[in-house]
Design a protein around this motif. Sequence first.
Motif, short mmCIF file in Angstrom:
data_model
loop_
_atom_site.label_atom_id
_atom_site.label_comp_id
_atom_site.label_asym_id
_atom_site.label_seq_id
_atom_site.Cartn_x
_atom_site.Cartn_y
_atom_site.Cartn_z
N GLN A 277 0.81 -1.20 0.00
CA GLN A 277 0.00 0.00 0.00
C GLN A 277 0.85 1.26 0.00
O GLN A 277 0.35 2.35 -0.34
N ALA A 278 2.13 1.13 0.35
CA ALA A 278 3.03 2.28 0.28
C ALA A 278 3.11 2.81 -1.15
O ALA A 278 3.22 4.02 -1.37
N LEU A 279 3.03 1.89 -2.13
CA LEU A 279 3.07 2.32 -3.52
C LEU A 279 1.86 3.18 -3.85
O LEU A 279 1.95 4.15 -4.60
N VAL A 280 0.70 2.81 -3.28
CA VAL A 280 -0.51 3.59 -3.51
C VAL A 280 -0.38 4.98 -2.91
O VAL A 280 -0.69 5.99 -3.54
N PHE A 281 0.09 5.05 -1.65
CA PHE A 281 0.21 6.32 -0.96
C PHE A 281 1.18 7.27 -1.66
O PHE A 281 1.02 8.49 -1.59
N ILE A 282 2.18 6.72 -2.34
CA ILE A 282 3.20 7.56 -2.98
C ILE A 282 2.92 7.78 -4.46
O ILE A 282 2.96 8.90 -4.96
N PHE A 283 2.62 6.69 -5.19
CA PHE A 283 2.46 6.81 -6.64
C PHE A 283 1.16 7.48 -7.06
O PHE A 283 1.11 8.17 -8.07
N VAL A 284 0.07 7.26 -6.30
CA VAL A 284 -1.21 7.84 -6.71
C VAL A 284 -1.19 9.37 -6.65
O VAL A 284 -1.52 10.02 -7.64
#
Length: 801
Positions: A277-284
């Motif tokens: 979910q870190a990817l979501v928090f950063i990439f989105v």
Amino acid sequence: MFKSFESVVGLYVAFLKKIYHVFLLLVVFLSVWSAVPTIHLFRNIDTDLKALLPEDYPSVLAAEKVEKKVDQHVWAVSVVFEFNEPKVGAEYLSGIADYISQSPYVTDVDFEREGYDFFEKNGMMFLSLEKIEDLDNRIDREIQKRKLGGLYIDFDDDANDKETFDFSSFRDKYASETSSFPTRYYVNEKGTVYSVLLYASDPYPTFAYMQDMLDDVKTRVNVMEIVKNGVASVYYAGGFVTRINEYNILTQDLRIAGIVALLGISFFLIWRFRRFQALVFIFVPFGFALLWNFAIAAKVVGKLNVVTAFLFSILFGMGVDFGIHMLARYWEERHKGLDLPPAIARTISTTGRSCVTAGLTTAPAFYLLMINTFKGFSEFGFIAGTGLILSVASFLTIFPCLLILADRLGFSPPLTVAEPVISVFNVGWRHPRATIIVVVILFVTTAAAIVPRLHFEYDFKKLKARIEGADVAKDKMRESVRGGGAAAVVLVDEENDIFEIRRQVEKIAASEGSIADKFYSFDRFVPDKQEEKKKVLARIDKRFDGEALKLLKDDEKEKIDDFRSMLKPDEVTAESLPPSVRKSFFGKEDVPGQLVIISPRKGVELDDGRNAMKFADEVREIRVGDRVYHATSANLIFADVLDTMLRDSKRAIPLVLLAVVVVLWIDFRSWKRVAIVSFPLAVGVMMMFGIMCIFGLKLNFYNMIVLPTLLGLGVDYGVYFYHRYLEDGPGSVPEAMRHTGSAIFITATTTMLGFAGLILANHMGLSSLGTLAVIGIATCLFAAVISFPALLRLMENIKSK
């Protein structure tokens, strides 16, 4: 009643908590709308160097006028056939032309030079009268010499007249001197390589049209018997092929760079935060900001150029940094026991403030580039500056909403967070005195001994895309066509000005070390003193009558018969010249003016920027009375791009540095603190220059943009670290290293991964940009986590004593 900054942020978080779902829906809608212009922008990258200059630049305006003047009969593709045996290709050319001309994309096929027979017959008229008379005298002496044998006495001391006279080479020698075309066909001297020139049916072709035409031509050529049976090898060159190759390589390189950056950064973030979910928090949030940014760029700038095309890689590395710092701080606060709203408020009021400072330090620095004439800087500055501001805004708005949404869905922070191996860098603050002494010595040594050896790469051939077979194809085309596009063209409004322009160009050409050489205009194709020349030519022809022929060898007689056909020229008038000659100088007759051509000296390589700039300085501007004429060509455009970039860089980099310093002062309100926080930037940049000199790396047309970018990136690391140090107070260097130092290590690594994909590029210019960026970020990282903590600890030690 006055509320603290953190209290205000708390109210802001509470407001977001109420409207986060509506806000996220609006963001998604805006991003979907932004996707269309963004996709269009990346599908229309302009690889023409002319796109790097302002539309009102003299050479650009001159090029546009010339383009309107020349006949839009577009020479699109050159199909080059290399035969295994010499002089057999001519028999196939007519059939090749008939077959390829069936393509709906081809309006004309040219395999022999229009006007060849005209110049073959009348070529002697284009020699000077003096040269023709000299030829007559030499032939007369040679005939007398053969008649008298050993009794002949030569009273002429001119060594040239004592050379062995070979009548068998006469025809070839003077045909090459007098004809504008050395051969009937586009063939090399060995007779093995032939070019067939194809003209596009669309006078204003799109890129898709170019690609379709080339694909159709290749399909037709590949089924030819001479190709299938190996009688001839085939190469493709010409304007369309160059454009297609450059665009395809550029987009392929950018695609590879994007994939490498995405995979590398994703792996690193998952390892660091132990949550997908870190990817979501950063990439989105960053992805939304990127879409908005390029949608704005599509409206304001219109097209990406060869410098701005790779900006997504730079923004990728820089933009996600904000998210990494904020997510790391948020989860740190949650591990301390804070609930969702206060943890978000604490993150925004501390790390968020550092992000704002970092963004507002770097973005104005980029915006300052907009004042430059060189659009590689100005458009880069606008897109990069806007991208950074939107990234910061996105992480201050969308990021908290995603945290709230995740909490509602039951996603909790990780129990543990992997720490980078940051302890290896603790040697700096544990031995501050020794570290600073070493850093100072390296800094001074580099500044004094190495930096003066920095050089600029002027050879554009070393910065082009490595396209398999492209150089070979281009060389074989030039070998057979025997011409090039190195000449400069001037559109002259008043015919009476041509004489003065010629006088000025010939004066330049006569000067020592000049690059300009020959001047061509239509009037020079109508020879002077034609009656006198014809009388001398008739006298030469008469010398071979009767007894003189008996003195010649058999092989000489055959050649002399061909040569004598050149001695009976017709009167040459403007009306009798081949249409191709008039078209070369007048183009579209309904457009006023006449074209003149200035060619550089043979053997001068204009891909070398120094030669191109010297040639441009000689012919760029020609004044005749009150009128100013501007020469133009691809090489002169290249020279102007280089000249503009080098001139603007001397102004741009100091202005960017000044902007960084001003924003730092606004944030810290202390010149001492500004100097302290700038320390890692100065050390990192100097180390980068040192490494460049040691390994022979040069600054160039592409990687120059790294310098202003690095000024923003390098100072960010110091800002984040120093803010954390000031927040926790004296003695907090170890704690700052553990938290902020780790975050700096992660962000620097992800930024390097963003650039690393460019190192793999086939385009040597982009590869050099990636290499220099990675070196610069690595040295700034080294300075931020080793020398900067050492400086702070040393200052503490001095103060305590």
